[in-house]
Scaffold this active site. Structure first.
Site, mmCIF file in Angstrom:
data_model
loop_
_atom_site.group_PDB
_atom_site.id
_atom_site.type_symbol
_atom_site.label_atom_id
_atom_site.label_comp_id
_atom_site.label_asym_id
_atom_site.label_seq_id
_atom_site.Cartn_x
_atom_site.Cartn_y
_atom_site.Cartn_z
ATOM 1 N N LYS A 52 10.928 36.683 20.591
ATOM 2 C CA LYS A 52 10.756 36.534 19.086
ATOM 3 C C LYS A 52 12.204 37.142 18.809
ATOM 4 C CE LYS A 52 6.016 37.734 18.714
ATOM 5 N NZ LYS A 52 5.338 39.013 18.315
ATOM 6 N N SER A 68 8.957 42.787 18.967
ATOM 7 C CA SER A 68 8.083 43.590 19.336
ATOM 8 C C SER A 68 6.801 42.897 19.571
ATOM 9 C CB SER A 68 7.528 44.634 18.793
ATOM 10 O OG SER A 68 6.640 45.567 19.211
ATOM 11 N N ASP A 69 6.010 43.082 20.530
ATOM 12 C CA ASP A 69 4.634 42.288 20.723
ATOM 13 C C ASP A 69 3.617 43.422 21.414
ATOM 14 O OD1 ASP A 69 3.338 39.400 20.628
ATOM 15 O OD2 ASP A 69 2.769 40.333 22.436
ATOM 16 N N GLN A 70 2.353 43.275 21.230
ATOM 17 C CA GLN A 70 1.358 44.273 21.821
ATOM 18 C C GLN A 70 0.207 43.493 22.118
ATOM 19 O OE1 GLN A 70 -0.911 46.689 18.948
ATOM 20 N NE2 GLN A 70 0.145 48.290 20.366
ATOM 21 N N GLY A 105 5.554 45.586 23.942
ATOM 22 C CA GLY A 105 6.833 45.224 24.453
ATOM 23 C C GLY A 105 7.879 45.518 23.304
#
Length: 192
Positions: A52, A68-70, A105
């Protein structure tokens, strides 16, 4: 200060980053978020957070870009965003009385140098044992269909918790501010 870009269209991440009092722009990157075959949840969120951030690097060549990623993990199952009532009820029913681990992340990319700091911040939620009618009542009240795990921790979703464990509660909402402040410091930005 180098300009900051938040590589996200998430209102939750935007609100969290605003808490730091730093000027920033937000833009959604065009990224395929599907899980690759054999990819662990930790590897998935690490890859997506960095992807991203890098997706916006050409457009913002002298910036610090936050990605960010979740994901929510229940046993060996990854819980995504439910998208609607039925899937959310299925997720909450499966999680009732169990432990859900959220992996977030986080990436901070210096688009000028190409240097990228990447980390995964875990947060664990012990869910209360609740009957389906209570879970359905919660879903109708808050409609958390755009949230991994089917609840909003910053809202009424906290009523579903027995307890939580983790170093950074903001990671549960999708942007671990404590870790981000450390990354920003390493990139030369002091907060406060």
């Amino acid at each position: 200060m180098r300009p900051l870009i938040l590589a996200s269209s998430s209102a939750y991440r935007h609100a969290l980053l605003s808490r730091l009092g730093l000027p920033f722009q937000a833009e959604a990157p065009d990224v395929d978020e599907r899980r690759e075959s054999g990819e662990t949840p930790s590897t998935l969120v690490t890859r997506l957070a960095e992807t991203k951030a890098r997706a916006l690097a050409k457009r913002y060549p002298n910036h610090l870009i936050i990605g960010s990623d979740q994901v929510a993990v229940l046993g060996d199952q990854v819980l995504g965003k439910p998208g609607g009532f039925e899937k959310a009820l299925e997720q909450l029913t499966a999680a009732s009385g169990r432990v859900v681990t959220f992996l977030t992340g986080l990436a901070l990319l210096d688009s000028h140098s190409g240097q990228c700091q990447v980390d995964v911040v875990p947060f664990t939620v012990h869910m209360r044992q609740l009957p389906e009618n209570v879970l359905a009542r919660y879903l109708r009240a808050e409609q958390p269909y755009d949230c991994a795990g089917s609840f909003k921790a910053e809202g009424l979703g906290v009523s579903l918790f027995e307890r939580t464990e983790g170093a950074d509660a903001t990671s549960l909402v999708g942007l671990p501010l404590i870790r981000l402040v450390g990354m920003l410091g390493a990139a030369g930005i002091a907060v406060p």
